[in-house]
Design a protein around this motif. Sequence first.
Motif, short mmCIF file in Angstrom:
data_model
loop_
_atom_site.label_atom_id
_atom_site.label_comp_id
_atom_site.label_asym_id
_atom_site.label_seq_id
_atom_site.Cartn_x
_atom_site.Cartn_y
_atom_site.Cartn_z
N THR A 391 0.05 -1.75 -6.22
CA THR A 391 -1.10 -2.59 -6.58
C THR A 391 -1.36 -3.63 -5.49
N VAL A 392 -0.72 -4.80 -5.60
CA VAL A 392 -1.01 -5.90 -4.66
C VAL A 392 -0.62 -5.56 -3.23
N ASN A 393 0.48 -4.82 -3.06
CA ASN A 393 0.88 -4.44 -1.70
C ASN A 393 -0.17 -3.55 -1.05
N VAL A 394 -0.71 -2.63 -1.84
CA VAL A 394 -1.73 -1.72 -1.32
C VAL A 394 -2.99 -2.49 -0.94
N ALA A 395 -3.37 -3.46 -1.77
CA ALA A 395 -4.53 -4.28 -1.46
C ALA A 395 -4.33 -5.02 -0.15
N GLN A 396 -3.13 -5.56 0.05
CA GLN A 396 -2.83 -6.26 1.31
C GLN A 396 -2.87 -5.29 2.48
N TYR A 397 -2.28 -4.12 2.30
CA TYR A 397 -2.24 -3.12 3.38
C TYR A 397 -3.65 -2.70 3.78
#
Length: 455
Positions: A391-397
């Motif tokens: 979720t949030v990691n993918v958004a950051q990536y």
Amino acid sequence: MRPLPYLLVVLLLLTSLVADSQNLTDLKDREIVFRGVNVIPMDQERVLTNQNVVVRNGKIAAITPAAQTTYKQDALVVEARGKYLIPGLAEMHAHVPPVDDMDPIKEVLTLFITNGVTTIRGMLGHPRHLDVRERLKKGELLGPHLYSTGPSFNGYSVKIPSQGAEMVRAQKQAGYDYLKLHPGLTRQNFESVAKTAKEVGIPFVGHVSHEVGVWRAIDAGYSSIDHLDGFIEGMVPGIESMNEQQIGLFGMYIADKADRSQMPKLMQALKDKKVWVVPTQALAERWLSPIAPEELNNAPEMVYMNAQTRNNWVKTKQDLQANPSYNKAKINDYLKLRRDLIKACQQNGVGLLLGSDGPQVFNVPGFSVHHELQYLVDSGLTPYQALQTGTVNVAQYLGRSDMGTIAVGKEADLVLLEGNPLQDIGQTRRIEGVLLDSRWLPKDFIQNELKKLAK
């Protein structure tokens, strides 16, 4: 070189699927309200209890205590009291069949979306995928948002440095999002690909070729290294004198030779160079593990794979376990080392992304994402940390501030769950419905779509 067997497995599996799916009525002109739901916003580890979440035009319009919410009379109301709402999950090592035929592509997309996967990164590109990506954006196909690599860079597709550079420029011009690197690249050919990719501005991801090695790969600036490829090899003294048959897939035969004192150095290098890691632990725990293939072949989700695919998977695992180099005790130690590497990434601030390599040996698209989440928890992550990877990691990536959390103004890619995944990560499998932009997929729709896909 090892690309041919690996690529043949992938291609064989992806081209043997058949599909049938349907579109839903778009609800952009109506509000959608989740009434009385427990929200897991993923901005921190917390639960907002008994909330009404209002979605309008594909965006989250309001999140308020249930007693205080107002919404339009014609709103679609989803009774969600006692249930839990999370952001849509991402599968960052997915495979979309590399074929022109839309039927198998639709099937894979359906398996992902009905499992709460609202974003995927396709890791074996094909020109057809560019059209699919656009049709998904327009809502003409039902399926996750798609990011796509181009066709594979490997020891067979890149024979000389200039050929690699030419492929990079062609894929950038075609509009692919990433370059997919497979095994078999020589150091010179890899350097040409990496240099040209930096020049034209397209990230490269995937495998680490044996001749390149993980340390050069990190220095070259991979966007993500998948499968923990090269990690174990990079900790083995004298690796340069070993051939790939001795090493095995992802270092599976030499884990006992790894110098664990090198692990902090590896973590620091990954962090310093901002290289993201997609572990695909499900691939190792299911394909490479000593588990009997017959046991995995009897898993409930295998009903969505046709007989040819399942037979291929069984034979692939049987052949691996029959290899004279295969030792069950050592493979279990190898799997433990992989888990320790995953935990070390989390503890040392190395970015982890959720990815399971589905479809692949005993990894059914969508379903394998939930296996991967469990394997991440088994590796030492908390359920919240595991959910962050998708979720949030993918958004950051991806550089996407409009996704990955549940907040007003964010994209309304949401999954409604029966139970609390922060207490039990297995609750991500108990899906009550999926919202993709303005399209609501209730549980009965999901079950009907899956029933149609059963072989």
